[in-house]
Scaffold this motif. Structure first.
Motif, mmCIF file in Angstrom:
data_model
loop_
_atom_site.group_PDB
_atom_site.id
_atom_site.type_symbol
_atom_site.label_atom_id
_atom_site.label_comp_id
_atom_site.label_asym_id
_atom_site.label_seq_id
_atom_site.Cartn_x
_atom_site.Cartn_y
_atom_site.Cartn_z
ATOM 1 N N THR A 1 -33.639 -5.660 -30.007
ATOM 2 C CA THR A 1 -33.872 -5.734 -28.559
ATOM 3 C C THR A 1 -32.702 -5.161 -27.775
ATOM 4 O O THR A 1 -32.894 -4.447 -26.786
ATOM 5 C CB THR A 1 -34.162 -7.187 -28.153
ATOM 6 O OG1 THR A 1 -35.328 -7.620 -28.873
ATOM 7 C CG2 THR A 1 -34.408 -7.312 -26.668
ATOM 8 N N THR A 2 -31.499 -5.428 -28.234
ATOM 9 C CA THR A 2 -30.308 -4.882 -27.568
ATOM 10 C C THR A 2 -30.305 -3.365 -27.639
ATOM 11 O O THR A 2 -30.100 -2.684 -26.623
ATOM 12 C CB THR A 2 -29.033 -5.454 -28.221
ATOM 13 O OG1 THR A 2 -29.054 -6.870 -28.109
ATOM 14 C CG2 THR A 2 -27.782 -4.891 -27.564
ATOM 15 N N LEU A 3 -30.532 -2.814 -28.831
ATOM 16 C CA LEU A 3 -30.532 -1.365 -28.982
ATOM 17 C C LEU A 3 -31.699 -0.731 -28.228
ATOM 18 O O LEU A 3 -31.543 0.338 -27.636
ATOM 19 C CB LEU A 3 -30.579 -0.968 -30.458
ATOM 20 C CG LEU A 3 -30.519 0.525 -30.735
ATOM 21 C CD1 LEU A 3 -29.262 1.161 -30.142
ATOM 22 C CD2 LEU A 3 -30.590 0.792 -32.228
ATOM 23 N N THR A 4 -32.846 -1.391 -28.216
ATOM 24 C CA THR A 4 -33.998 -0.871 -27.481
ATOM 25 C C THR A 4 -33.663 -0.699 -26.007
ATOM 26 O O THR A 4 -33.961 0.336 -25.406
ATOM 27 C CB THR A 4 -35.218 -1.808 -27.641
ATOM 28 O OG1 THR A 4 -35.619 -1.806 -29.011
ATOM 29 C CG2 THR A 4 -36.378 -1.368 -26.769
ATOM 30 N N ALA A 5 -33.037 -1.700 -25.414
ATOM 31 C CA ALA A 5 -32.681 -1.626 -23.995
ATOM 32 C C ALA A 5 -31.713 -0.476 -23.718
ATOM 33 O O ALA A 5 -31.894 0.281 -22.758
ATOM 34 C CB ALA A 5 -32.076 -2.947 -23.540
ATOM 35 N N VAL A 6 -30.720 -0.325 -24.557
ATOM 36 C CA VAL A 6 -29.727 0.743 -24.373
ATOM 37 C C VAL A 6 -30.375 2.112 -24.546
ATOM 38 O O VAL A 6 -30.198 3.007 -23.710
ATOM 39 C CB VAL A 6 -28.544 0.571 -25.360
ATOM 40 C CG1 VAL A 6 -27.627 1.781 -25.339
ATOM 41 C CG2 VAL A 6 -27.779 -0.698 -25.049
#
Length: 90
Positions: free
Chosen positions: A14-19
């Protein structure tokens, strides 16, 4: 660009998706049903944690005449202790 980020819980999907979505100016659809309109518009998207199963993968592949919907798949891995720590904080 059309990307799927997959991995076990706590790997940072989820963190990488947002970035990545922010950097690419991409949508982040949460269901297979949202993909046809993005494919028709030739719009970039980042999938967060799906497809999770072979049936989901096959449903996604049927959305494109050539069968290739994704440009990249990123498989995130993390040590079990790291994942446990991240999930415990949630």
């Amino acid at each position: 660009m059309r990307v799927a980020i997959i991995g076990l819980p706590g790997t940072g999907k989820t963190t990488l998706t947002a970035v990545l979505a922010r950097e690419l100016g991409a949508s982040t659809p949460t269901t297979v049903e949202e993909l046809p309109s993005l494919l028709d518009a030739d719009a970039p998207f980042v999938l967060d944690g799906f497809p999770n199963t072979l049936p989901e993968l096959h449903r996604i592949k049927r959305l494109s005449p050539g069968g290739q919907v994704l440009d990249r798949v990123i498989w995130l891995r993390a040590d079990d202790a790291v994942r446990a720590s991240r999930l415990h904080r949630s």
